[in-house]
Design an enzyme around this catalytic site. Sequence first.
Site, mmCIF file in Angstrom:
data_model
loop_
_atom_site.group_PDB
_atom_site.id
_atom_site.type_symbol
_atom_site.label_atom_id
_atom_site.label_comp_id
_atom_site.label_asym_id
_atom_site.label_seq_id
_atom_site.Cartn_x
_atom_site.Cartn_y
_atom_site.Cartn_z
ATOM 1 N N GLU A 1 4.947 -5.714 -9.314
ATOM 2 C CA GLU A 1 5.502 -6.635 -8.336
ATOM 3 C C GLU A 1 4.644 -6.530 -7.074
ATOM 4 O OE1 GLU A 1 9.762 -7.164 -6.020
ATOM 5 O OE2 GLU A 1 9.723 -6.390 -8.068
ATOM 6 N N LYS B 1 10.222 -12.333 -7.977
ATOM 7 C CA LYS B 1 9.213 -11.334 -8.357
ATOM 8 C C LYS B 1 9.770 -10.273 -9.283
ATOM 9 C CE LYS B 1 8.168 -10.142 -4.124
ATOM 10 N NZ LYS B 1 8.847 -11.174 -3.335
ATOM 11 N N THR B 2 10.905 -9.698 -8.916
ATOM 12 C CA THR B 2 11.461 -8.598 -9.699
ATOM 13 C C THR B 2 11.818 -9.062 -11.108
ATOM 14 O OG1 THR B 2 12.298 -7.466 -7.737
ATOM 15 C CG2 THR B 2 13.328 -6.906 -9.839
#
Length: 473
Positions: free
Chosen positions: A168, A124-125
């Site tokens: 995110e 995600k990051t």
Amino acid sequence: MAATALTIPPAMERPHFVGIGGAGMSGIAKILARRGARVAGSDARDSATAAALRALGASVHVGHAAANLAADTTCVVVSSAIREDNPELAAARERGIEVIHRSAALAALMEGARTIAIAGTHGKTTTTSMLAVALRSLGLEPSYAIGGDLDVPGSNAEHGTGDLFVAEADESDRSFHRYTPEVAVVLNAELDHHANYASMEEIYESFETFAATLRPGGTLIVNADQSGARELTGRLRRRAAATGRGPALVTYGTGPDADVRILRVVSHGLTSEVTVRLDGAELTFPVSVPGRHYAHNAVAALAAGVAAGVPADGLAPALARYTGVARRLEPKGEADGVRVLDSYAHHPTEMTADLEAVRDAAGDGGRVLVVFQPHLFSRTRELGIEMGRALALADASVVLDIYPAREDPIPGVTSELITDAARAAGADVRAEHSKAAVPGVVAGMAKPGDLVLTMGAGDVTELGPEILAHLAN
């Protein structure tokens, strides 16, 4: 794309953040400060992130105490990690101050924007960062909130003047159900966050709920290669067929049926080059971080941006502007011919992806040495054997004690679960209970040409500079 006026919700004009130094919390605090809110908060210890917030005018206390709450505090923002007995949370409830979960605060900041939300058990990051950097380099001025720093402390969020908000979306506590994105991404669906999910069925149900939050006419980007994501796609298609409702689905991956097909990924040490087929045309672009896993993240970012209306021929080369985020294979330096990198990987899938990436980067003759710190007792109990097997990809590993974070110990759950599994898989691994001893141990193991990777979601990240200092001496 048109600019949008994003305001401060009235309840958040004078917010107090409990745990303001955390990645998610500090990002929201930064955006509010940029919009003109009078931000305050506290954290267990001082940090560069706290200093960055103070530079924006925020008042940051070190330590938690009821007295930290100002008389005119309009709300208290908490994450799922904050316990009910926290003195500031208890004081807020006693005084009748509104308590807002971090995800609700982020959702409020998204109001009026075209949101792109990135979810998934891993990546995600990185994916959110790639897209935010690319959009910013194209002059689109997105707002964004990321779970890690792009270049300097406090760079995990920004209030932009454009109409896009890239965020995110955290599935760990189901908080991503609060968002209403125009475009969403599911990178993968695996059983993790064991304190909140008891089975894969619960994971699928949670991601199905997330998909249902998309705005009418929205688009969901889903990984076509990962088994959990494929199962999710099948469920969503069956539901759409039965109800006549659902988001547009776009898949990406290496298979011939993927809508955005990855044709090849060519590694060039710490960078790579990826070729995709999109809308019938081939497109090749560089990725400035190593490994197949990160190249696939870049393709997910490309698909999301295109779904939001950004032309692919401009977005693809702009993705190369992303050169990394703190703790995602972050280079820490080199000494005595040994390179040291830092990785946030703490799930076996992440560990495997990063170890494969650094194996390519190490080159011929260079060994990969890992310092791994398990994160959470619950995760180690469920996935310790798989973690140990992942460490078998390294030439040698040092395993620390479990970093507890928010959890209390679980009887019988120790890092020996990992070291035993690693040895059973043929790995060269040793346990080290003293974190302070690790730099000297690793310096004694390493030889010129080797690559050292500190790995885990806890404070193992602090060891990189210390290992470099020992190598230099």
